[in-house]
Design a protein around this motif. Structure first.
Motif, mmCIF file in Angstrom:
data_model
loop_
_atom_site.group_PDB
_atom_site.id
_atom_site.type_symbol
_atom_site.label_atom_id
_atom_site.label_comp_id
_atom_site.label_asym_id
_atom_site.label_seq_id
_atom_site.Cartn_x
_atom_site.Cartn_y
_atom_site.Cartn_z
ATOM 1 N N GLY A 103 30.430 35.175 45.451
ATOM 2 C CA GLY A 103 31.526 34.405 46.030
ATOM 3 C C GLY A 103 32.744 35.243 46.358
ATOM 4 N N SER A 104 32.773 36.515 45.912
ATOM 5 C CA SER A 104 33.886 37.403 46.252
ATOM 6 C C SER A 104 33.795 37.781 47.725
ATOM 7 N N LYS A 105 34.930 37.984 48.343
ATOM 8 C CA LYS A 105 34.988 38.271 49.771
ATOM 9 C C LYS A 105 35.472 39.698 50.009
ATOM 10 N N PRO A 106 34.965 40.353 51.051
ATOM 11 C CA PRO A 106 35.491 41.678 51.406
ATOM 12 C C PRO A 106 36.993 41.614 51.653
ATOM 13 N N GLY A 107 37.722 42.536 51.060
ATOM 14 C CA GLY A 107 39.172 42.556 51.215
ATOM 15 C C GLY A 107 39.904 41.845 50.109
ATOM 16 N N GLU A 108 39.179 41.162 49.228
ATOM 17 C CA GLU A 108 39.817 40.463 48.111
ATOM 18 C C GLU A 108 40.245 41.494 47.071
ATOM 19 N N ARG A 109 41.495 41.422 46.665
ATOM 20 C CA ARG A 109 41.991 42.408 45.716
ATOM 21 C C ARG A 109 41.604 42.045 44.285
ATOM 22 N N VAL A 110 41.199 43.051 43.542
ATOM 23 C CA VAL A 110 40.898 42.872 42.116
ATOM 24 C C VAL A 110 42.219 42.873 41.352
ATOM 25 N N PHE A 111 42.392 41.908 40.445
ATOM 26 C CA PHE A 111 43.627 41.844 39.681
ATOM 27 C C PHE A 111 43.315 41.880 38.189
ATOM 28 N N PHE A 112 44.369 42.105 37.412
ATOM 29 C CA PHE A 112 44.236 42.262 35.965
ATOM 30 C C PHE A 112 45.288 41.392 35.288
ATOM 31 N N GLU A 113 44.884 40.713 34.235
ATOM 32 C CA GLU A 113 45.827 39.885 33.487
ATOM 33 C C GLU A 113 46.935 40.765 32.917
ATOM 34 N N GLY A 114 48.171 40.367 33.196
ATOM 35 C CA GLY A 114 49.304 41.122 32.676
ATOM 36 C C GLY A 114 49.856 42.137 33.656
#
Length: 809
Positions: A740-751
């Motif tokens: 379900g992830s899309k190309p160009g979607e940024r990976v984020f981190f809690e905090g």
């Protein structure tokens, strides 16, 4: 009159400076008004052209540029030695053994330009004394190419017409002890010359030399074993001076002009100097490859009593991924590696013109190189950039869309049947005329454009107006159709995406869009390498497309812009084949042509800044919000420079899809990948994964990568990012984004909630990645982590297949 402009017969910077100062057309002064209006037209037609500086006379009579030489002006600062204004004679002496290539064009144009600068003349002489290589076909092609280049030369002459006179010169040299007739076998002669060993025939009696000379001229069986050599210096450090061959027998093939009249022919080293002098050449311009032969040239003039000729040397033109040896180019043609001498992948004059280069751009490029002695291998970027600057203001625009990209867009309030609307062929040059553009209820748009659209979004259909995308129908990740309505009162300035389109109707034109890559997979070759071993099997890629009906008016040789795809030249009308004209900006990978010219060229469809928008952004922000509601506390957003080096949000980690993968041409362990990250152009990445994954395993793979790294050259290929993997007990495994992830979607981190650095600093002590990378690892359940914070997308957690507690890099 010759004085059409302020400084002479051509427009210069001085003209445009005075034109700007006058501000408006002085209608009462007829001649000035005519000049002013003409300058205004030139300014409009060539808005990007760099006009030359005015020329002023120097004391030596030759002209120079006022204020010195600009960066891209003709490099003629190497003045001709002992040149007299009005008395300079140069010459261009091609051998009719192949078609002219771009290196020959440089030599021909330099000779012509120097002659023009000094008010002299240029001679065109065919050095046709090697019948085994020469053909009438080549002779006629060279004459035609000289005409294409616009070089005005004196009547054509031929070295072979001087053979009777050259025979007498050689006989005199025999009498005067400056030559001898040798029967040493060729291989042995080469070894003796290398070792400085004199031939056993070097000091034989004159009578024996003359007897053998007559046998050579008769082409007898015995004469075929002889060669006439100059007697110079067998100990000379310059091995060219170690008794070179000046005459040899050629009886196996007829001369293309004289048939079998002559049995022995002079070599270039012997006849060139003599004929130059006797035809009045004052300055012989030669490339540096003949530098070692300069002493021999002067020696021939001296011993034959000919008038001195000045030699001026310039560097040979070399290009990456290109060969300019006529012998090697002939081999390409003979083996069928190319379709002929005019194949648009060939560096011949005809080849580059067929590919869309203008003669004017070729001339300008050659003259910017000028008579410099600096030898280096150049890329093709500059010549195509010059060409783009010349063609962009004066070529029409059309629309064509690849058939495999078709998505039908139904506009509920569009015209029931196709309706004609007049549209300018060029947005900034109305004088070019108009074309018929068809509007319809249903139009085709591109699949790649649809991937970035959101329901409810307002977009612009180029040259028509705005509309709303009300519904996006999908099957998996593929958009199957769109539904919407027109909003023509809307402003294109307010929309994020501008799409090109075609009416769904009968009468669309079948078009083949042909993209050409480098002919070879290797940039340069050493002497022992055969370029045919490195011929690129994928140097031509064809894309089937449909074009608007107005393209029916195109003729062979017409240049055009296919909007949001690039510049093209019509190579064939029936069927219509368009060859892409490089623009000097696309950094094509050596030996590889892009399979899909449409996936990396969303020039109009991209937003002003590379940001996410619409529904995709909302979903991503919603996912981050959900994570925060579960207890995560977001750090306040700060500028990159204000944040610590170990702030992982400074690294732009994104989801990407590998749309294309191929072996690096010069590195056995590297794959080259084009990775879609939702931007206008894919990211090009070189990764050392070739030992771990097959090409099939990499193709179409969803990956996680760093997208803001400083581009680095990896064995000649510029890599713009890094694909992330884990290395552990299971070997190397790619990080896998959740379904379900899309190309160009940024990976984020809690905090961590900051914007990424535009480009990561790489200096020691200032590089975030050198601090962050050791903290990237998987946990006991194969989840990707940074200091306890999980790699997250809007669809879930990034992980590896089986590597637990393993480093990520």
């Amino acid at each position: 009159t010759d004085q059409s402009y302020v400084s002479g017969a051509n427009a210069t910077q001085q003209d445009f400076a005075q034109w700007a100062a006058i501000k408006s057309c002085p209608e009462k002064q007829l001649h000035v008004a005519r000049w002013w209006q003409h300058l205004a037209a030139l300014k409009k037609m060539f808005p990007l052209k760099k006009w030359p500086a005015a020329e002023v006379e120097k004391k030596d009579g030759a002209s120079r540029k006022e204020g010195g030489k600009c960066k891209d002006e003709a490099n003629l600062e190497n003045r001709l030695v002992n040149a007299v204004q009005g008395g300079v004679v140069t010459r261009f002496p091609p051998e009719p053994s192949g078609y002219l290539h771009i290196g020959h064009a440089k030599a021909a144009l330099l000779n012509a330009t120097y002659a023009e600068v000094y008010g002299g003349k240029v001679l065109l002489r065919f050095d046709d004394t090697n019948p085994s290589k020469e053909k009438m076909e080549y002779q006629e092609a060279i004459l035609a190419d000289m005409k294409l280049l616009g070089i005005n030369h004196e009547p054509v002459t031929f070295s072979s017409d001087c053979i009777d006179e050259l025979e007498k010169d050689m006989e005199k040299m025999l009498h005067n002890g400056f030559s001898y007739v040798d029967d040493t076998p060729a291989a042995q002669m080469k070894e003796e010359r290398d070792a400085g060993i004199e031939s056993k025939c070097r000091n034989q009696p004159l009578e024996e030399n003359l007897r053998r000379w007559k046998e050579m001229l008769a082409g007898s069986e015995q004469g075929l074993t002889y060669a006439c050599r100059a007697k110079i210096d067998m100990q000379c450090p310059n091995k060219c001076m170690r008794d070179p061959v000046f005459y040899r027998c050629k009886v196996d093939e007829p001369h293309h002009r004289h048939g079998f009249k002559y049995k022995a022919y002079p070599t270039y080293d012997f006849c060139c100097a003599i004929i130059d002098s006797r035809t009045g050449v004052t300055h012989a311009l030669r490339s540096l490859e003949y530098s070692d032969r300069k002493a021999m040239y002067n020696w021939v003039l001296e011993v034959t009593g000919c008038k001195h000729v000045e030699i001026s040397e310039f560097s040979r033109m070399n290009f990456d991924y290109t060969v300019l040896s006529k012998r090697k180019l002939t081999k390409l043609v003979d083996t069928g590696a190319v379709t002929g001498w005019d194949d648009p992948r060939m560096p011949t004059v005809r080849g580059v013109l067929r590919r869309g280069l203008t003669v004017e751009a070729l001339k300008e490029f050659v003259m910017t190189q000028g008579a410099s002695r600096n030898t280096n291998s150049m890329s093709w970027d500059k010549i195509w950039a010059i060409n783009k600057q010349m063609i962009d203001p004066v070529i029409p625009r059309y629309c064509a869309i690849a058939e495999d990209q078709f998505v039908e867009f139904t506009l509920s309030d569009g015209p029931a049947s196709p309706t004609v609307q007049k549209e300018n062929l060029h947005p900034k040059f109305a004088e070019m005329g108009t074309k018929d553009m068809y509007l319809a209820k249903k139009v085709y748009v591109r699949q790649v454009d649809c991937q970035v659209l959101a329901q409810g979004e307002e977009i612009t259909l180029m040259h028509w107006g705005n509309c709303f995308v009300e519904k996006i129908n999908k099957k998996g990740d593929t958009v199957t159709s769109l539904e919407g309505r027109l909003h023509l009162e809307g402003s294109p300035k307010t929309t994020k995406y501008k799409l090109n389109w075609l009416a769904v109707m009968d009468g669309l034109i079948d078009v083949t869009l042909r993209e050409l890559g480098f002919l070879f997979t290797k940039p340069t070759f050493v002497d022992e390498e055969d370029p045919l071993d490195y011929v690129n099997p994928k140097s031509q890629t064809d894309t089937k497309a449909k074009g608007e009906p107005a393209m029916l008016n195109l003729k062979k040789g017409d240049r055009l812009q296919v909007e949001r795809a690039g510049y093209y030249i019509v190579d064939s009308v029936k069927p219509m084949i368009l060859i892409e004209i490089p623009d000097g900006k696309e950094k094509k990978i050596s030996g590889e042509s892009r399979d899909d010219a449409w996936k990396g060229k969303e020039k109009e469809a991209k937003p002003a800044k590379e940001e996410k928008g619409g529904k995709a952004a909302e979903e991503e922000n919603g996912a981050k919000g959900a994570a925060k509601e579960k207890g995560a506390k977001a750090a306040p957003a700060k500028a990159a420079g204000d944040r610590p080096l170990d702030d992982v949000s400074r690294v732009d980690i994104q989801v990407g899809k590998i749309t294309k993968v191929w072996p690096h041409p010069d590195a056995d362990k590297l794959w080259c990948e084009e990775i879609d990250i939702g931007r206008a152009q894919p990211l090009l990445v070189c990764s050392g994964l070739r030992e771990h994954f097959t090409q099939e395993q990499m193709q179409d793979r969803m990956v996680v990568l760093i997208a803001n790294m400083k581009p680095v050259k990896m064995r000649g290929v510029e890599s713009q990012g890094m694909v992330l993997c884990s290395t552990g007990p299971a070997g190397v495994e790619l990080l896998a984004p959740p379904a379900g992830s899309k190309p160009g979607e940024r990976v984020f981190f809690e905090g961590y909630d900051g914007e990424p650095d535009e480009v990561l600093n790489t200096k020691t002590g200032k590089a975030p990645l050198e601090v962050i990378k050791p903290e990237l690892k998987t946990n006991g359940t194969c989840e990707a982590m940074f200091k306890g914070a999980k790699f997250m997308t809007g669809a879930g957690i990034v992980r590896t297949a089986s590597n637990k507690d393993s480093p990520i890099g």
